[in-house]
Structures are given as C-alpha cells and as structure tokens.
Write an enzyme that holds these catalytic residues in place. Structure first.
Site, mmCIF file in Angstrom:
data_model
loop_
_atom_site.group_PDB
_atom_site.id
_atom_site.type_symbol
_atom_site.label_atom_id
_atom_site.label_comp_id
_atom_site.label_asym_id
_atom_site.label_seq_id
_atom_site.Cartn_x
_atom_site.Cartn_y
_atom_site.Cartn_z
ATOM 1 N N LEU A 42 5.420 0.613 3.077
ATOM 2 C CA LEU A 42 4.672 -0.048 2.184
ATOM 3 C C LEU A 42 3.552 -0.967 2.591
ATOM 4 C CD1 LEU A 42 7.139 -0.301 -0.841
ATOM 5 C CD2 LEU A 42 5.418 1.335 -0.563
ATOM 6 N N LYS B 213 0.871 -1.144 -0.011
ATOM 7 C CA LYS B 213 0.120 -0.029 -0.165
ATOM 8 C C LYS B 213 0.758 1.355 0.014
ATOM 9 C CE LYS B 213 0.740 1.655 4.474
ATOM 10 N NZ LYS B 213 1.685 2.859 4.370
ATOM 11 N N ASP C 199 -1.839 -1.516 10.112
ATOM 12 C CA ASP C 199 -2.215 -1.224 8.843
ATOM 13 C C ASP C 199 -2.950 -2.415 8.458
ATOM 14 O OD1 ASP C 199 -1.032 1.180 8.368
ATOM 15 O OD2 ASP C 199 0.922 0.438 7.894
ATOM 16 N N GLY D 205 4.449 -4.023 3.960
ATOM 17 C CA GLY D 205 4.766 -5.357 3.648
ATOM 18 C C GLY D 205 4.326 -6.384 4.815
#
Ligand code: C5P
Length: 284
Positions: A95, A8, A132, A97
């Site tokens: 990001l 993301k 997240d 991950g």
C-alpha cells in the site's frame, strides 16, 4: 504543519522486463486512497522522528527520516525538523505506506523550509528514496512507468468504495520480483485495457480490468490471498485484486457505504480489514 500521507493501490500492474540497474521496468496504474498516515512537522534545530501506532525504527531506516535528511543535504538547509508520525497504513502491505510518508515529508518540508522546489525536482529526490515515492507526491490516479519515476497524472476517477484485507504477515518486494523473474510463463500485460477503462471512468469497466502480474507470485507463496479474494467477491465486490507486491487484497465497491457494509462481512481470522475509498489528486 499537518500533512496527510495517503495509501495507494495498483489497479493494474505489468512487469515489462528487467533493467540494467537490477530494477524492473513497470507499467502500472496507481490510485490514491482516502486511508492515510498523519504527520505533524515543526521546525527544529535537528531532524527528529517519533512514530506512533507501529513498531517502526525512527532513524535513517525509516523512509520519512531519510526523506528529511536527503532534502536537507541537497537543499543545503542549515536547520532541521521535528516529525511526529501517526501510522494507520499497515507496513510491508503493498500500500506504499513508507513511500507515502516520505512524500509527505518532502512536500511538508519544502513548504516549511521555504525551499521552493518544483514537483519535478521533488519527484527526482523521491525516486532516490523509493520507487513509489514519485507517485505519492502527485497522488490521485496516474499511469506510472519506468522504475516508478515516470508519472503521468490521469483524470480523477469517481470516489469508489474499497475494502482492504491484509493477512497477518508482510512480504518483501525484492523477493517477489526475484520470484517473478523465475516464472516460465509470465502473465499477459493488461495495463493498456485499464488505461482505457480509467479514461471512461465506469466502475464496472474498471473492476473488469483489474490485473497484477505480481499476484500469482505472491499468491503461490501465500495461498490465503486466493481465499481472501473469494471472500471479498462473495461480499459483493465488483472486482478484487492484490495490490503491488502484496499481500493486501482489495475489493472495489460502488460507494464507501457499500464497502463499509462488506467490510463487516469479512471473516478472515487475524486479518486487518478496513473500508476506504478512492481519493482524488486535488483533495488534501
Ligand atoms: O524502490 P523500492 O525500495 O521501493 O523497491 C524495493 C525492491 O523492489 C527493490 O530492491 C527491487 O528489488 C524491487 N523493485 C524492482 N523494480 C521496480 C520497483 C521495485 O525490481 N520497478
């Protein structure tokens, strides 16, 4: 079973304040990318994890393992799973991950173990693993609030091209938030403008509204982030921003093909550079 774990970026990120639990109250717009890790999950007597493509622990320190263990405990499931994880998303990059892997394990095992948990139940478990993870369970484009647990899906955006440039170091999210708290003049919020742009879905509009309250903090620690932003702009990006707590910088392009051309022009030494594109919620 094969499951994809998508990276993301944050198109906008405002820090609204601190919370009694020590976390920060956020308002952010997150966007899933086509770039993904791959997980192969099969039933097995115990939980085991093998990681390819990154030097990562394969035990409880790994969010993918933790997700499997937590789900098994809460669902009181008697069996286990063999998880083979192929990493493509860089670590400590902004990001998500690790969170994407955890979300993929929750979704995959919910099916494989026939647990029948709904999206809200999975998201509540995910929030215990990392801020997240709830967004990663939904994917696509979403307005995310609170610590990260309040996810409001938005309409898919057009599949804009994205170039990601990650300098050869990771950053600690906790440290970036600590330094944010010490700022005398915190940045102005911009998430509401991005929300309006996301509803219109126009590429130039989206690019003009990119904003991240954490960017000045990580950039002061690592000035190379500014140099990468300038280089992405010179390569024709419609807009550029650091993602999450960094240090990855992304540039938006009108298509994946133009992102691929631009990625070939980036000359930042030792950086990891790739071209990808926005990924909608409905697509696997
Ligand atoms: O939840 P997660 O483990 O991903 O968060 C990493 C760190 O980032 C937390 O320990 C916390 O210091 C910080 N954080 C925060 N507010 C958030 C999300 C993360 O302060 N909303």
């Amino acid at each position: 079973m094969l499951v994809k774990a998508h990276a993301k970026i944050n198109l906008a990120l405002d820090v609204l304040g601190t919370r009694p639990d020590g976390y920060h109250e956020l308002e952010t717009i997150m966007q899933t990318l086509e770039l993904h890790d791959e997980l192969e999950i099969t039933t097995a007597p115990d939980i085991t994890l093998a990681v390819q493509g990154a030097d990562l622990p394969a035990g409880p320190e790994n969010l993918a393992y933790r997700a499997a263990a937590l789900l098994r405990e809460r669902a009181e499931y008697a069996g286990g799973a063999e998880i083979r994880l192929v990493k493509r998303i860089p670590l400590a990059a902004g990001l998500a991950g690790g969170s994407a892997d955890a979300a993929a394990v929750l979704r995959g095992l919910n099916k494989l173990w026939h647990l029948g948990l709904g999206p809200a139940e999975l998201a509540a478990l995910g929030a215990e693993i990392g801020s997240d993870v709830p967004f990663c369970l939904y994917g696509g484009t979403a307005l995310v609030r609170g610590r990260g647990e309040a996810v409001t899906p938005l309409r898919d955006l057009p599949p804009l091209g994205v170039v990601l440039v990650k300098p050869p170091f990771g950053v600690s999210t906790a440290e970036v938030y600590r330094r944010y708290d010490a700022l005398v003049n915190p940045p102005q919020p911009g998430c509401r403008r991005m929300l309006a742009a996301a509803k219109r879905g126009d590429a130039a509009d989206l690019a003009a509204c990119l904003v991240n309250s954490l960017e000045p903090v990580t950039m002061s620690l690592h000035p190379v982030i500014g140099a990468i932003k300038r280089e992405l702009s010179a390569a024709g990006a419609l807009g550029v921003l650091m993602s999450g707590s960094g240090p990855t910088v992304f540039g938006l392009f009108k298509s994946r093909a133009s992102a691929e051309r631009a990625a070939g022009m980036i000359r930042q030494e030792d950086c990891w550079v790739t071209a990808t594109c926005f990924h909608g919620a409905g697509r696997e």
